[in-house]
Design a protein around this motif. Sequence first.
Motif, PDB file in Angstrom:
ATOM      1  N   GLN A 227       0.821  -1.201   0.000  1.00 45.62           N
ATOM      2  CA  GLN A 227       0.000   0.000   0.000  1.00 45.62           C
ATOM      3  C   GLN A 227       0.860   1.257   0.000  1.00 45.62           C
ATOM      4  N   ARG A 231       0.838   4.317  -2.772  1.00 50.25           N
ATOM      5  CA  ARG A 231       0.711   5.745  -2.484  1.00 50.25           C
ATOM      6  C   ARG A 231       1.888   6.519  -3.073  1.00 50.25           C
ATOM      7  N   ASN A 234       1.166   7.053  -6.695  1.00 52.64           N
ATOM      8  CA  ASN A 234       0.203   8.143  -6.905  1.00 52.64           C
ATOM      9  C   ASN A 234       0.872   9.497  -6.792  1.00 52.64           C
ATOM     10  N   ARG A 235       1.763   9.642  -5.819  1.00 50.54           N
ATOM     11  CA  ARG A 235       2.435  10.921  -5.632  1.00 50.54           C
ATOM     12  C   ARG A 235       3.387  11.211  -6.788  1.00 50.54           C
TER      13      ARG A 235
END
Length: 390
Positions: A227, A231, A234-235
């Motif tokens: 996870q 993330r 995504n950043r």
Amino acid sequence: MRAFLDRWLPSPTNANAKEQARAAAGALLGILLTALVGHLLLARAGMSIFLVAPIGASSVLLFALPASPLAQPWSVIGGNVISGLVGMALVRLLGDSVPLPLLAGLACGGAIGAMFVTRSLHPPGGAVALTTVIGGAAVQAAGFEFVLLTVLIDSVLLVAMAIAYNNLTGRRYPHTQQLAHPNPHATGDAVPTVRLGFKPEDLDAVLKQYNQVLDISRDDLEALFLQTEQRAYNRRFGIISCADIMSRDIVSAEFGTGLGEAWAAMRAHRVAALPVLNRARRVIGIVTQTDFLEHGGLDDYGSIRQQLRRFLRKSGVTHTEKAEVVGQIMSARPTTARVDTPISDLVPLMADSGFHHIPIVDAEQRFVGIVTQSDLVAALYASRFTETAA
């Protein structure tokens, strides 16, 4: 002074107020019911001690940390009972021949060693072992019955309460080891999302090198790492949502759509699945080519065309066991995603779980589009191409 104290204080807990209240209420109910039921059972057995103090420590683990390896049923029951047996055996064997502080240390150290050997490490077990040494005349008089009756019954009752309470309040317990991303094809290959980045064997090697007991299961640790990687992705690439890539002009079906009509629509539009909607345009299922093949009994490839025609043809009678409409063969309650869901969240579903089509819904759970594997691959390729060009 505050900076000095902060170095010694633990980090704030990540559990919100609701989770903290859930854990506290669980411990309250667990201890209350354990004491009441334990008193009834042990009184009949002639035991005056019906509740031991280390069970309170066990309740902290069972209700506040139900995912901990130290809080699983065997750890609680085995750890408490084995530690008690070790402590009582040392008391009976050594008695007054050694000083009390040394006997207490031997009991706790022996209990930890026994728990390591039996894979039942449970911190309150050390307190159970110590209780057998300093518990007083009542404990000494009860002897091994104190462990095999009071400690065992208290531990079993508390675990039973934890199983019921945690599952009723949305916490999986017992928290058994599970692969973060099991292979849906039951083959030896790792699922696509873990073929790059860190691998399970990398985690195993690091844990072995770390050489300490962690209060978190291996599968939870792997899931947290995955996870975190998501993330970070995504950043790095920016968040592309399902609304950005989904197909909006979608051919759909209703529960009562005939099989022939649905099959013809799939063939005409060259799609492999139809979302099944109710009159409020909420997704109630999805029907795929695989559903037609499975329910049509199409395992004889030599006569597949004839069998498919027979399956799609209406029976002409009002009561029949043969499937007539889409609702009888669809996959009910399919996995859906919101329009604002990042497409990176769909990668594990499509790459690892084997989904080929994800219906997209709005804030009111109404169907607005669909994302296919082709849409996802194109979007990921475009984002990678954009990064390379930049």
